[in-house]
Motif scaffolding. Structure first.
Motif, short mmCIF file in Angstrom:
data_model
loop_
_atom_site.label_atom_id
_atom_site.label_comp_id
_atom_site.label_asym_id
_atom_site.label_seq_id
_atom_site.Cartn_x
_atom_site.Cartn_y
_atom_site.Cartn_z
N THR A 49 0.83 -1.21 0.00
CA THR A 49 0.00 0.00 0.00
C THR A 49 0.87 1.26 0.00
N ALA A 50 1.91 1.23 0.84
CA ALA A 50 2.78 2.40 0.95
C ALA A 50 3.69 2.56 -0.27
N LEU A 51 4.14 1.43 -0.85
CA LEU A 51 5.11 1.48 -1.94
C LEU A 51 4.47 1.69 -3.31
N ILE A 52 3.55 0.79 -3.69
CA ILE A 52 2.99 0.88 -5.05
C ILE A 52 1.92 1.96 -5.05
N GLY A 53 2.39 3.18 -5.08
CA GLY A 53 1.48 4.30 -5.16
C GLY A 53 1.44 4.85 -6.57
N SER A 54 0.87 6.02 -6.68
CA SER A 54 0.74 6.63 -8.00
C SER A 54 2.10 6.99 -8.58
N GLY A 55 3.17 6.94 -7.76
CA GLY A 55 4.50 7.23 -8.27
C GLY A 55 4.94 6.28 -9.36
N VAL A 56 4.34 5.09 -9.42
CA VAL A 56 4.71 4.12 -10.45
C VAL A 56 4.41 4.67 -11.84
N LEU A 57 3.43 5.55 -11.95
CA LEU A 57 3.00 6.04 -13.26
C LEU A 57 3.95 7.08 -13.85
N SER A 58 4.86 7.60 -13.04
CA SER A 58 5.83 8.57 -13.55
C SER A 58 7.16 7.91 -13.91
N LEU A 59 7.27 6.60 -13.70
CA LEU A 59 8.56 5.93 -13.91
C LEU A 59 8.94 5.81 -15.38
N ALA A 60 7.95 5.79 -16.28
CA ALA A 60 8.27 5.80 -17.71
C ALA A 60 8.95 7.10 -18.08
N TRP A 61 8.43 8.22 -17.57
CA TRP A 61 9.06 9.52 -17.81
C TRP A 61 10.46 9.55 -17.21
N ALA A 62 10.60 9.03 -15.99
CA ALA A 62 11.91 9.01 -15.34
C ALA A 62 12.91 8.19 -16.14
N THR A 63 12.46 7.05 -16.65
CA THR A 63 13.33 6.20 -17.47
C THR A 63 13.71 6.91 -18.76
N ALA A 64 12.78 7.69 -19.31
CA ALA A 64 13.06 8.43 -20.55
C ALA A 64 14.16 9.47 -20.34
N GLN A 65 14.25 10.03 -19.14
CA GLN A 65 15.28 11.02 -18.88
C GLN A 65 16.65 10.37 -18.69
N LEU A 66 16.66 9.15 -18.16
CA LEU A 66 17.92 8.48 -17.81
C LEU A 66 18.40 7.49 -18.87
N GLY A 67 17.45 6.93 -19.64
CA GLY A 67 17.83 6.00 -20.70
C GLY A 67 17.75 4.53 -20.29
N TRP A 68 17.96 3.67 -21.27
CA TRP A 68 17.82 2.23 -21.06
C TRP A 68 18.86 1.66 -20.12
N VAL A 69 20.01 2.30 -20.02
CA VAL A 69 21.06 1.78 -19.14
C VAL A 69 20.88 2.29 -17.71
N THR A 70 20.90 3.60 -17.55
CA THR A 70 20.88 4.19 -16.22
C THR A 70 19.53 4.03 -15.52
N GLY A 71 18.44 4.14 -16.27
CA GLY A 71 17.11 4.05 -15.67
C GLY A 71 16.88 2.77 -14.88
N PRO A 72 16.96 1.60 -15.51
CA PRO A 72 16.78 0.35 -14.76
C PRO A 72 17.80 0.16 -13.64
N ILE A 73 19.05 0.58 -13.89
CA ILE A 73 20.08 0.43 -12.86
C ILE A 73 19.71 1.24 -11.61
N VAL A 74 19.25 2.47 -11.82
CA VAL A 74 18.87 3.33 -10.68
C VAL A 74 17.70 2.71 -9.92
N MET A 75 16.70 2.19 -10.63
CA MET A 75 15.56 1.56 -9.95
C MET A 75 15.99 0.36 -9.13
#
Length: 482
Positions: A49-75
């Protein structure tokens, strides 16, 4: 137990020693409180409940800023650190002996037992300010989803010809009114059913978002994106840097839940030891959450590439099927109504406890009025709880109306609370609890971990502040239409 006096507490304690050597009786735990009933499953649902919040929906945008390498690594990096430091924090629920030691009912109690001094005040300030900020962030996010439902139906009716501008204030007020009603639930441990409902809602909108991006990839027949993320040229060099910092803020917010971990652990029954159950729940919940984050973030980026919306379900990367978008956004609103209460219960309880201790003879603060509800057990109405929690909801709603509808606010809240509550205090308490010598190998490694994430948190906060400043330039409180 508190109303019965010290004599009766002592009698129950003696009985527990005779009948149950490990502490507690059939009705009471080893601390004299009513038997806790929480399990691995209820703890897991609270964490999800605390973790899977609406923040999950912005992760595509976050990945787009960091790219295929850095994005998944940071997560994955945040996932691993969150899991590790959460296990350190779970071990601090009891002082000394993890099975028979003194219980710490709140995060602040754990800091007081292990660190003490000025750090307790710092922890309390950070924790409760963060909880207050989360309440504001959730109100803003819920209004965005409610507006998205209205806008998607407007677009569908007009065939996309109507810009469908609307004011967010009525939606924030509606969220606040519902919150006032739910906030009168008196005890945190009575929210297990609400957490399960909220967890289901989380999976509902996350799954819908994931399904829609899969359909988008299948429709276009290609995977978008690049190794380094959005390229300079599409944005300026400075925008690239600030957006990368903002992406860190979004990811940080998605993993922020440690501030209520001890309160969740205090609902668990024993045996087995609470820390043992909690560590299993943390592993399962963080693992499931990370899988969802990776799927939604990466597949969203694959579907939209550099054009990934800041929110998959409200940024209108999709327009159809509009009814499915409505279901997803309704699930977000239901989730946020419940998650708001899960997060704010520790703050509510803290204020009510301090006030009751300071004014023990005030009937307004301490007296409960029993209200009979046919078919249910009597409800204990406390006038102070009614007034205080209602005032809290009103204040957070008003502040939300004074701020722009911005994901950067959510990212800033996550950044401000992540390092002190998820990394610094768990590490320091672990060092104190295990009596790790200064400048030993383990001590140095833990300090490097703490300092590294302090730097990351500062960068994330800076990026989010820059985004909020940009949003404020075109925002007028109470009147801006979206």
């Amino acid at each position: 137990m508190g109303d019965d006096g010290n004599g009766r507490n002592h009698q129950v304690f003696d009985l527990s020693i005779d009948v149950h050597p490990q502490g507690g009786s059939k009705c009471y735990d080893d601390d004299g409180r009513l038997k806790r009933s929480g399990t691995f499953w209820t703890a897991s649902s609270h964490i999800v409940t605390a973790l899977i919040g609406s923040g999950v929906l912005s992760l595509a945008w976050a990945t787009a800023q960091l790219g295929w390498v850095t994005g998944p690594i940071v997560m994955l990096m945040f996932s691993s650190v969150t899991y590790y430091t959460s296990t350190l924090l779970a071990a601090c629920y009891r002082s000394g002996d993890t099975v028979h030691g003194k219980r710490n009912y709140t995060y602040m109690d754990a800091v007081r037992s292990n660190l003490g001094g000025f750090k307790v005040k710092i922890c309390g300030l950070v924790q409760y300010l963060n909880l207050f900020g989360v309440a504001i962030g959730y109100t803003i996010t819920a209004s965005i989803s409610m507006m998205a439902i209205k806008r998607s139906n407007c677009f569908h009716t007009s065939g996309g010809k109507n810009p469908c501008h609307m004011n967010s204030n009525p939606y924030m007020i509606a969220f606040g009114v519902v919150g006032i009603i739910f906030s009168q639930i008196p005890d945190f441990d009575q929210l297990w059913w609400l957490s399960i409902v909220v967890a289901v809602m989380s999976f509902t909108y996350s799954t819908i978002g994931f399904g829609l991006v899969i359909a988008k990839v299948a429709e276009t027949g290609k995977i978008r994106g690049s190794l380094t993320g959005i390229s300079v040229g599409t944005v300026t060099q400075s925008q690239k840097i600030w957006r990368s910092f903002q992406a860190l803020g979004d990811i940080v917010f998605a993993y922020s839940y440690s501030l209520i971990l001890i309160e969740i652990q205090d609902t668990l029954r024993a045996p087995p030891a609470e820390s043992r159950t909690m560590k299993k729940a943390i592993l399962t919940s963080v693992g499931v959450t990370t899988l969802f984050y990776m799927l939604c973030g990466c597949m969203g980026y694959a579907a939209f590439g550099d054009l990934s919306p800041r929110n998959l379900l409200t940024g209108f990367g999709f327009y159809n099927p509009f009814w499915l978008l409505d279901i997803a956004n309704a699930a977000i609103v239901i989730h946020l109504v419940g998650a708001y209460q899960v997060y704010c219960q520790p703050l509510f309880a803290f204020v009510e406890k301090i006030t009751a201790e300071k004014f023990p003879d005030s009937e307004f603060i301490t007296k409960d009025i029993k209200i009979t509800i046919p078919g249910f057990r009597p409800y204990n109405l406390n006038l102070f709880r009614l007034v205080w929690r209602t005032a809290f909801m009103v204040v957070t709603t008003l502040i939300s109306m004074l701020l722009p509808l911005s994901n950067d606010i959510v990212g800033l809240l996550g950044a401000l609370g992540f390092w002190p509550l998820t990394v610094y205090f768990p590490v320091e308490m672990y060092i104190s609890q295990k009596k790790i010598p200064n400048w030993s190998t383990r001590w140095i490694c833990l300090q490097i971990l703490s300092i590294a994430f302090l730097i990351i948190t500062i960068a994330a906060a800076a990026g989010s502040v820059a985004g909020v400043i940009i949003d404020l330039k075109s925002f007028k409180p109470f009147s801006t239409a979206y």
